[in-house]
Design a protein around this motif. Structure first.
Motif, PDB file in Angstrom:
ATOM      1  N   ALA A 174       0.765  -1.037   0.053  1.00 37.13           N
ATOM      2  CA  ALA A 174       0.073  -0.122   0.061  1.00 37.13           C
ATOM      3  C   ALA A 174       0.723   1.184   0.024  1.00 37.13           C
ATOM      4  CB  ALA A 174      -0.976  -0.111   1.338  1.00 37.13           C
TER       5      ALA A 174
ATOM      6  N   VAL B  73     -13.249   0.075   6.648  1.00 33.90           N
ATOM      7  CA  VAL B  73     -12.214  -0.477   5.790  1.00 33.90           C
ATOM      8  C   VAL B  73     -11.806  -2.003   6.443  1.00 33.90           C
ATOM      9  CG1 VAL B  73     -11.569   1.669   4.878  1.00 33.90           C
ATOM     10  CG2 VAL B  73     -10.329   0.515   6.739  1.00 33.90           C
TER      11      VAL B  73
ATOM     12  N   ARG C   6     -12.145   0.275  -2.564  1.00 34.60           N
ATOM     13  CA  ARG C   6     -11.047   1.257  -3.311  1.00 34.60           C
ATOM     14  C   ARG C   6     -11.414   2.742  -3.135  1.00 34.60           C
ATOM     15  NH1 ARG C   6      -7.002  -0.390  -6.435  1.00 34.60           N
ATOM     16  NH2 ARG C   6      -8.116  -2.296  -6.848  1.00 34.60           N
ATOM     17  N   ARG C   7     -12.421   2.843  -3.467  1.00 37.65           N
ATOM     18  CA  ARG C   7     -13.218   4.158  -3.335  1.00 37.65           C
ATOM     19  C   ARG C   7     -13.263   4.771  -1.839  1.00 37.65           C
ATOM     20  NH1 ARG C   7     -16.950   2.230  -7.089  1.00 37.65           N
ATOM     21  NH2 ARG C   7     -18.463   1.909  -5.590  1.00 37.65           N
ATOM     22  N   THR C   8     -13.624   3.846  -1.166  1.00 36.21           N
ATOM     23  CA  THR C   8     -13.704   4.286   0.426  1.00 36.21           C
ATOM     24  C   THR C   8     -12.402   4.497   0.937  1.00 36.21           C
ATOM     25  OG1 THR C   8     -15.713   2.811   0.772  1.00 36.21           O
ATOM     26  CG2 THR C   8     -14.676   3.447   2.617  1.00 36.21           C
ATOM     27  N   LEU C   9     -11.521   3.777   0.817  1.00 33.57           N
ATOM     28  CA  LEU C   9     -10.001   4.047   1.122  1.00 33.57           C
ATOM     29  C   LEU C   9      -9.656   5.218   0.737  1.00 33.57           C
ATOM     30  CD1 LEU C   9      -7.795   2.615   2.908  1.00 33.57           C
ATOM     31  CD2 LEU C   9      -6.747   1.819   0.654  1.00 33.57           C
ATOM     32  N   HIS C  10      -9.820   5.652  -0.527  1.00 34.32           N
ATOM     33  CA  HIS C  10      -9.288   6.884  -1.103  1.00 34.32           C
ATOM     34  C   HIS C  10     -10.013   8.152  -0.959  1.00 34.32           C
ATOM     35  CE1 HIS C  10      -5.788   5.061  -2.906  1.00 34.32           C
ATOM     36  NE2 HIS C  10      -6.427   3.957  -3.457  1.00 34.32           N
TER      37      HIS C  10
ATOM     38  N   ARG D 140     -14.668  -5.038  -4.095  1.00 35.49           N
ATOM     39  CA  ARG D 140     -13.349  -4.316  -4.327  1.00 35.49           C
ATOM     40  C   ARG D 140     -13.190  -2.770  -4.669  1.00 35.49           C
ATOM     41  NH1 ARG D 140      -9.338  -8.383  -2.821  1.00 35.49           N
ATOM     42  NH2 ARG D 140     -10.516  -9.986  -2.044  1.00 35.49           N
ATOM     43  N   GLU D 141     -13.949  -2.502  -5.594  1.00 37.14           N
ATOM     44  CA  GLU D 141     -14.087  -1.209  -6.217  1.00 37.14           C
ATOM     45  C   GLU D 141     -14.757  -0.440  -5.098  1.00 37.14           C
ATOM     46  OE1 GLU D 141     -12.492   0.055  -8.742  1.00 37.14           O
ATOM     47  OE2 GLU D 141     -11.441  -1.869  -8.702  1.00 37.14           O
ATOM     48  N   THR D 142     -15.823  -0.557  -4.538  1.00 36.91           N
ATOM     49  CA  THR D 142     -16.253   0.207  -3.475  1.00 36.91           C
ATOM     50  C   THR D 142     -15.382   0.359  -2.302  1.00 36.91           C
ATOM     51  OG1 THR D 142     -18.639  -0.669  -3.993  1.00 36.91           O
ATOM     52  CG2 THR D 142     -18.345   0.169  -1.665  1.00 36.91           C
TER      53      THR D 142
END
Length: 616
Positions: free
Chosen positions: A18, A595, A612-616, A608-610
């Motif tokens: 990461a 997360v 990814r958006r949450t993380l960023h 996974r895409e949801t």
């Protein structure tokens, strides 16, 4: 990157990935001594936020820059200096006879039925409950077993101040577990070595200075009374009549101390090198002095729940044993060397990895789940919060050091009957694990205690981590009762919502981030908790299959009908009833629990895409 990971230390590897570290492939063996030693901690001035500690998981001693606890008062405003053990607790007198059995329960509607909870919150429960709740929450509290510090006197007779120390250089050698301290006072150098025996509550100290022969350096051992305080170092010094210290001399080079604080008792002992003598220096205070023929004082200080053993290792033997233990610790298990990285952040990340391993080894590897500050200081009245046990100790098996986690798992087995009784009293099956507990396993009446649930699957997670390192029937049989009783409660706690056909976790419910807990009666389906329920019950079913048992139909029904993880505007949010995580100020400043399903857990419920958006 060079690596040696029996279980691949997935969490650390993901953290490295990461961070985007560019790593050069280096197949050669890791130089573990170099890896650890380049992060040895050196102080050249007092660090009130992070004084250094030595310990072994059951015992820890936190020192100032003198290598002892000479300037306790100066440190007390930040991280105070303490001598603590896993067994070191003190209960204040209880003239009112407060007990959990007598404490009133608060009835809350729970899935259509009234359930009594151990709950107290100022302004929301009767004020007359406050005294009982305060006593039960604060007792027993952690106890500072004793203060060991220097008495340093200048040529004119005044006692040293911290700002009079010059040329300070203190180094924690993590490879050997030795804390080396150097300073100059009144023109004379003082050098101190401080170590902790690996298997005993025993401190080993060597002091060298011309001040010793001049009669201007001595060592003071002082014993305090306990205090039921939310934080601090677990001691008060202005109540000498509230406790007793009985001194017994054993030969010329040893003294034993029998300690009594109300109904609590423990023992201490001090041994010292030839040429030194111990004299009483006031109530509960003792001074170790040397004669004019020596420039060295060497001593050991031991503590025990019962009598201190007759034969104690010498300080030199304790230092040697500590060095052997720490060399073995660093030479086995997993290791990550980031020195081949081309990213300038590698050293700081590696430093945090190494220091975290040292700190958790001395603070979190003992026979009880650690309090949030380990054995450094008293916090939350010395209670340990079972939800935090995962952070402190789940990593040990990932480094192939399962034993260090397993040291504390008998606590769950010992307190299982209490957890089962709690579940039964609320109409559930299995074992309900409390949040805030002391060594007895009994909960305390607080504003949050009854409603936090993310600690519930922890015993299943711990057992599975241990099984991965020792995948045999012995491990399964050792922990199967913990796994199955925990899973029984989890399946029983989930209530089916007839309208949706899905199971619901709560209400009442307090989210892991502890942001929405004031409205616990109207909260349910935390994103982190739903994912953990899914993983925990799946793992429990896997344990049944490994043992040749059939899967539990109820557990499968809950697994199949848990709700999807809550989202809003394409992002994961804290809970189904807390969708304003990213839209209301102040809602996303605590633990990023949303997360966790793809960090702590296996990600089976995650898009996974949801994420990814949450993380960023």
């Amino acid at each position: 990157m060079r690596r040696s990971l029996p279980l691949t230390a997935i969490a650390i590897a993901l953290m490295v990935a990461a961070a985007g570290l560019a790593l050069a492939a280096r197949p050669e063996k890791i130089d573990r001594f170099a890896l650890v030693s380049r992060h040895n901690v050196t102080l050249t001035e007092p660090n009130f936020d992070a004084p250094l500690s030595v310990g072994n998981g059951e015992f820890a001693f936190t020192a100032d820059v003198t290598g002892l606890q000479t300037f306790e008062g100066e440190y007390s405003r930040m991280v105070p200096l303490s001598t603590m053990t896993q067994w070191g607790f003190h209960a204040s007198p209880n003239p009112n006879g407060f007990t959990l059995e007598k404490f009133p329960l608060t009835t809350i509607d729970t899935s259509g039925r009234p359930v009594g909870y151990l709950y107290q919150e100022d302004g929301k429960t009767p004020p007359e409950w406050g005294a009982a709740a305060g006593y039960l929450y604060s007792n027993p509290s952690r106890l500072n077993l004793g203060r060991i510090g220097f008495v340093l006197k200048a040529a004119d007779g005044h006692e040293a101040r911290l700002d009079e120390l010059k040329d300070i250089r203190q180094t924690l050698n993590m490879w050997t577990g030795e804390l080396s301290s150097h300073f100059v006072f009144d023109g004379e150098a003082v050098d101190v070595s401080t170590s902790c025996h690996p298997d005993r509550e025993l401190l080993a100290v060597r002091v060298q200075s011309p001040l010793i022969a001049k009669g201007r350096l001595a060592v003071r051992l002082a014993f305090p009374y306990g205090v039921a305080a939310f934080n601090g170092n677990g001691s008060v010094w202005d109540r000498p009549d509230a406790h007793q210290t009985v001194l017994t001399r054993t030969g010329e080079n040893r003294a034993d101390f029998a300690r009594t604080l109300d109904n609590d008792r423990y023992a201490a002992a001090m041994t010292w090198s030839k040429g030194s003598r111990l004299v009483e220096d006031g109530p509960h205070r003792f001074l170790l002095q040397a004669d004019a023929s020596t420039k060295t004082i060497e001593f050991g200080a031991a503590f025990s729940q019962t009598a201190v053993p007759r034969n104690l290792p010498t300080p030199a033997a304790s230092r040697k044993a500590a060095g052997t233990m720490w060399k073995g610790f660093w030479s086995t298990g997993g290791a990550i060397d980031l020195s081949g990285s081309r990213d300038p952040r590698w050293k700081e990340l590696e430093r945090r990895i190494v220091l975290s391993q040292y700190l958790t080894r001395i603070q979190c590897a003992g026979s009880l789940p650690p309090q949030e500050t380990g054995l450094t200081v008293n916090s939350w009245f010395g209670k340990f919060h079972l939800e935090m046990h995962w952070w402190h100790a789940a990593h040990f098996p990932l480094w192939d050091r399962s034993r260090l986690l397993e040291n504390s798992l008998p606590y769950y087995q010992r307190t299982l009957p209490s957890a089962q009784a709690m579940a039964k009293s609320q109409g559930y099956e299995g074992a309900r694990w409390p949040k805030c507990v002391g060594p007895s396993g009994e909960p305390a009446p607080t504003y949050l205690e009854s409603f936090l649930i993310w600690q519930q699957p922890h015993p299943i997670s711990f057992a599975e981590l241990c099984y991965r390192n020792a995948p045999n029937r012995k491990t399964l049989e050792k922990y199967q009762e913990l796994v199955f009783e925990t899973a029984k409660f989890m399946a029983s706690f989930a209530a089916r919502d007839e309208a949706s056909g899905q199971y619901r976790l709560g209400p009442p419910f307090a989210d892991a981030a502890e942001v929405y807990f004031p409205d616990h009666a109207h909260q349910w389906n935390g994103t982190m908790e739903v994912a953990y329920w899914h993983e925990g019950l799946e793992t429990a079913q896997l344990w049944r299959e490994r043992l040749g048992l059939k899967r539990e139909p109820k557990w499968d029904d809950v697994i199949a009908h848990l709700p999807p993880l809550a989202t809003r505007d394409g992002l994961y949010v804290a809970a189904e009833t807390a969708t304003d995580t990213f839209t209301t100020p102040g809602r996303n400043i605590s633990h990023p629990t949303m997360v966790a399903p793809l960090g702590m857990f296996d990600g089976r419920m995650v898009d996974r895409e949801t994420m990814r958006r949450t993380l960023h």
